[in-house]
Design a protein around this motif. Structure first.
Motif: not given
Lengths: 300, 283
Positions: B244-263
């Motif tokens: 689900p889109a909302s889960d992916l948006a919160d997913n750590a890996e997606v954040k890192e690779f595709y949204l350019g965000l990390a911890g």
């Protein structure tokens, strides 16, 4: 006064023959616009159409029946060309397609002569190639009845095609295909059907051109070379523009006759044959897309 | 291979109704030699908006073109697997037949007919339908209702309109075919963020009010996840992740690779790249 009159006469004769050049060039434009194929076989189609028409007449069919049968034959020929020659070559390089149409030229020429023989024939359209009395009496200019008739027919055909293109669903689809094959395909326009239609229309245009040229100079193999006269017309008018080739046909017709009359005597005649090509080269230097050729719209 | 997220990963609609689109394990080869898709499976539930994410060259466009059968005109071929639209195998249909069945693709890069006016562009979209003059008029009005901007530009040659207007023209043109499903390829390409949001709002509107299902290929992960209900992430011709889109948006890996965000805030592009490269070797 006399010189003005002569000038006008030469000009009008030139313009009238120019309409016929437009007609031949139109066949090229139709196919080039829709499928980016330069159909080298257009001249052969003109020859084939005229010969088929005369052939039916000689078999004893009345005028209108022969015309109908020939129209049918040209439509079949056009659609068959699309299906058996061009469809298997879809997505190939433009040069490949050009080569295919060159091959097609020989097939069509051979086929025409195989079926109908090689004799020079006459087409009788019921209009004599004689000056119109009324014009001769009133202005002293000699304008051929046949030339005027041919120009009217050609003009009507062009007008009908122009309306079909701009107002109908198929016409719109055709212009869409000309603009972007992939996008046309994506909205569900069946490319192959559209191409079939275009080839059929080009076949009918070839028939009209063949009948008119044939009536003037006899149905003979030389009709094939009439198509070469369409080249400068295409270059001047632009390969993609219907109004362009009409205007360019008139320009070429008028220019070659005027050149023959005024420049010819100075260089020993024969100007008519090469003058249009010089004109075309000048255009290539100054305005390579032609008078009305579509500018490539490119956003940056 | 693909990492299905736990919890409510199955799209809600799929549980009780047949998906409008089902792609099963397809392989695509270009020019008989280049393997582009290596077994892609995805589903679009009826009435849903599903995003297909991934970097340049991951195979998003190829996936969409295999579904719309436009691939055949580019010397591509689906060699394995099956594609079903409303329960019917469509792999061997022509685009024309597919548009008639209610599926249409809006191609990447918009592909408007440059020399036709905006309105003529829209009209070409209705080629597969036989409509009276009045019906055509009301269909046009409907498109203008969703895209008021096209109404003001309707007599301009499409080639001279702005990128946003061309994207709207392309979507409007597809709407004229009365589709049940639209395959939207990279609608955000080359558009200002504000326009991207505007286009996605209209997509949401069309989904709500007209019930059109969408499969959207996007590089703009952030926007796509905001508007889609479910998403697949494609990498090198394989589905790497879905949920689900909302889960992916919160997913750590997606954040890192595709949204350019990390911890610890933004990571440098170089770190991310080397990490990805290493991971691909391992997989």
């Amino acid at each position: 006064m006399a010189s003005v009159q002569v000038f006008l006469e030469v000009l009008i004769v030139g313009l009238l023959s120019g309409v016929m050049y437009s007609l031949v060039a139109l066949g090229f434009v139709l196919i080039y616009k829709a499928s980016s194929v330069f159909n080298f076989a257009q001249g052969a189609m003109v020859f084939f159409a005229a010969l088929t028409f005369v052939g039916f007449i000689e078999l004893g069919a009345p005028f209108w029946l022969s015309l109908a049968l020939t129209v049918g034959t040209m439509i079949l020929l056009g659609m068959a060309t699309e299906k058996f020659v061009l469809r298997p070559l879809v997505n190939q390089h433009e040069i490949t397609l050009l080569m295919a149409t060159i091959g097609l030229t020989f097939v069509i020429e051979g086929l025409a002569q195989l079926v109908w023989g090689v004799d020079v024939r006459r087409i009788d359209l019921g209009i004599k190639d004689v000056p119109i009395d009324w014009v001769a009496d009133n202005t002293g200019m000699l304008i051929s009845q046949l030339d005027l008739f041919a120009a009217l027919i050609a003009g009507t055909l062009v007008a009908v095609l122009a309306v079909l293109f701009s107002r109908t669903k198929v016409g719109r689809a055709l212009r869409a295909v000309a603009d972007d094959h992939a996008a046309a395909l994506s909205v569900g326009i069946p490319l192959q059907r559209i191409w079939g239609i275009v080839w059929a229309v080009a076949g009918v245009v070839a028939l009209v051109a063949g009948m008119l040229w044939g009536a003037r100079s006899g149905v003979q193999f030389a009709l094939v070379f009439v198509a070469l006269k369409a080249l400068p017309v295409l270059i001047i008018g632009g390969f993609t523009s219907i109004p362009g080739v009409i205007v360019a046909g008139l320009i070429v017709g008028a220019a070659e006759k005027l050149a023959e009359f005024y420049v010819g005597p100075m260089v020993g005649g024969g100007t008519e044959t090469w003058f249009p090509y010089v004109l075309a080269i000048l255009f290539l230097l100054v305005r390579p897309e032609g008078l009305f050729g579509e500018k490539i719209i490119r956003r940056v | 291979m693909s990492a299905v997220l736990p919890s409510d990963a199955i799209p809600a609609a799929a549980a009780h109704s047949r998906p409008i689109l089902a792609v099963n394990n397809i392989e695509v080869i270009y020019d008989h030699v280049i393997l582009v898709l290596k077994g892609v499976s995805l589903e679009v539930p009826t009435g849903s908006v599903v995003a297909l994410l991934g970097a340049n060259g991951a195979g998003k466009s190829t996936t969409l073109k295999s579904i719309s059968t436009l691939l055949a005109s580019e010397r591509g071929l689906v060699t394995k697997g099956s594609i079903e639209f409303q329960g019917e195998r469509i792999d061997r249909l022509t685009p024309n037949a597919l548009v008639q069945r209610g599926m249409i693709q809006v191609m990447e890069g918009r592909h408007c007919f440059g020399h036709l006016t905006v309105e003529e562009n829209l009209l070409t979209g209705s080629y597969t339908r036989s409509l009276s003059r009045g019906e055509l008029r009301s269909e046009l009005e409907k498109v203008y209702h969703y895209f008021p901007r096209l109404h003001t530009r309707r007599t301009s040659q499409a080639g001279y309109t702005s990128g946003g207007e061309q994207q709207m023209t392309a979507i409007g043109r597809a709407l004229m075919a009365k589709p049940k499903m639209i395959l939207l390829d990279e609608p955000s390409m080359g558009l200002a963020p504000q326009l991207v949001a505007e286009i996605f709002e209209i997509v949401r509107d069309l989904n709500d009010k007209e019930g059109v299902s969408f499969l959207i290929a996007e590089q703009n992960t952030h926007v796509a996840l905001k508007y889609a209900k479910y998403a697949y992430i494609l990498e090198s011709g394989k589905i790497m992740m879905e949920g689900p889109a909302s889960d992916l948006a919160d997913n750590a890996e997606v954040k890192e690779f595709y949204l350019g965000l990390a911890g610890e805030g933004r990571k440098s592009f170089r770190d991310t790249k080397s990490y990805r490269r290493r991971k691909r070797w391992l997989s």
